[in-house]
Design an enzyme around this catalytic site. Sequence first.
Site, PDB file in Angstrom:
ATOM      1  N   GLU A  96      12.731  20.562  34.413  1.00  0.00           N
ATOM      2  CA  GLU A  96      11.532  21.281  34.802  1.00  0.00           C
ATOM      3  C   GLU A  96      11.866  22.719  35.224  1.00  0.00           C
ATOM      4  O   GLU A  96      11.154  23.666  34.871  1.00  0.00           O
ATOM      5  CB  GLU A  96      10.862  20.530  35.954  1.00  0.00           C
ATOM      6  N   SER A 121      27.815  31.118  28.000  1.00  0.00           N
ATOM      7  CA  SER A 121      28.568  30.010  27.434  1.00  0.00           C
ATOM      8  C   SER A 121      28.440  28.748  28.280  1.00  0.00           C
ATOM      9  O   SER A 121      28.505  28.800  29.508  1.00  0.00           O
ATOM     10  CB  SER A 121      30.046  30.389  27.322  1.00  0.00           C
ATOM     11  N   ARG A 126      13.930  17.182  37.263  1.00  0.00           N
ATOM     12  CA  ARG A 126      13.667  18.421  38.008  1.00  0.00           C
ATOM     13  C   ARG A 126      14.511  19.575  37.482  1.00  0.00           C
ATOM     14  O   ARG A 126      14.050  20.712  37.435  1.00  0.00           O
ATOM     15  CB  ARG A 126      13.921  18.228  39.514  1.00  0.00           C
TER      16      ARG A 126
END
Length: 149
Positions: free
Chosen positions: A94, A117, A91
């Site tokens: 995603e 960073s 997830r």
Amino acid sequence: MASMTKQQAAVNVRDAKVRLGVTWAQIAEAVGRPVAWTTSALLGQQPMSEAEAKAAVSFLDLGKEVQQALQLQPMRGALDAQIPTDPTIYRLYEMVQVYGPTIKELIHEEFGDCIMSAVNFRLDVKREHDPDGDRVVVVLDGKFLPYRW
């Protein structure tokens, strides 16, 4: 005897955590570092100092071999698969697939030609109570690094 890898040490840490019934926050308090960093280090993604590793293995009742492995330089970002299969990690993957271009655009609009960073970085994960169902709040806090041409 062959030395223990960071991945093997992580298995020992997770086993001890369950055996002792302690939380990552309790371990982090014993180590004296933030919970996200400590968890990352104990899962093999950060090198610990000798004092940090010693505090962790003492708290978790683990041996010298684990302590030494926790001090090794890690191979960061090493997942078992290119596309993660664990539902929680997938997830996050995603989310980056869906919102990554938006985040990139907003960063560039605010800061210019730069990156965030992941080396000079802070992470926080917390629970936020909500009447529609509790929320997971993940804060990614990276230093602004401009490109230099």
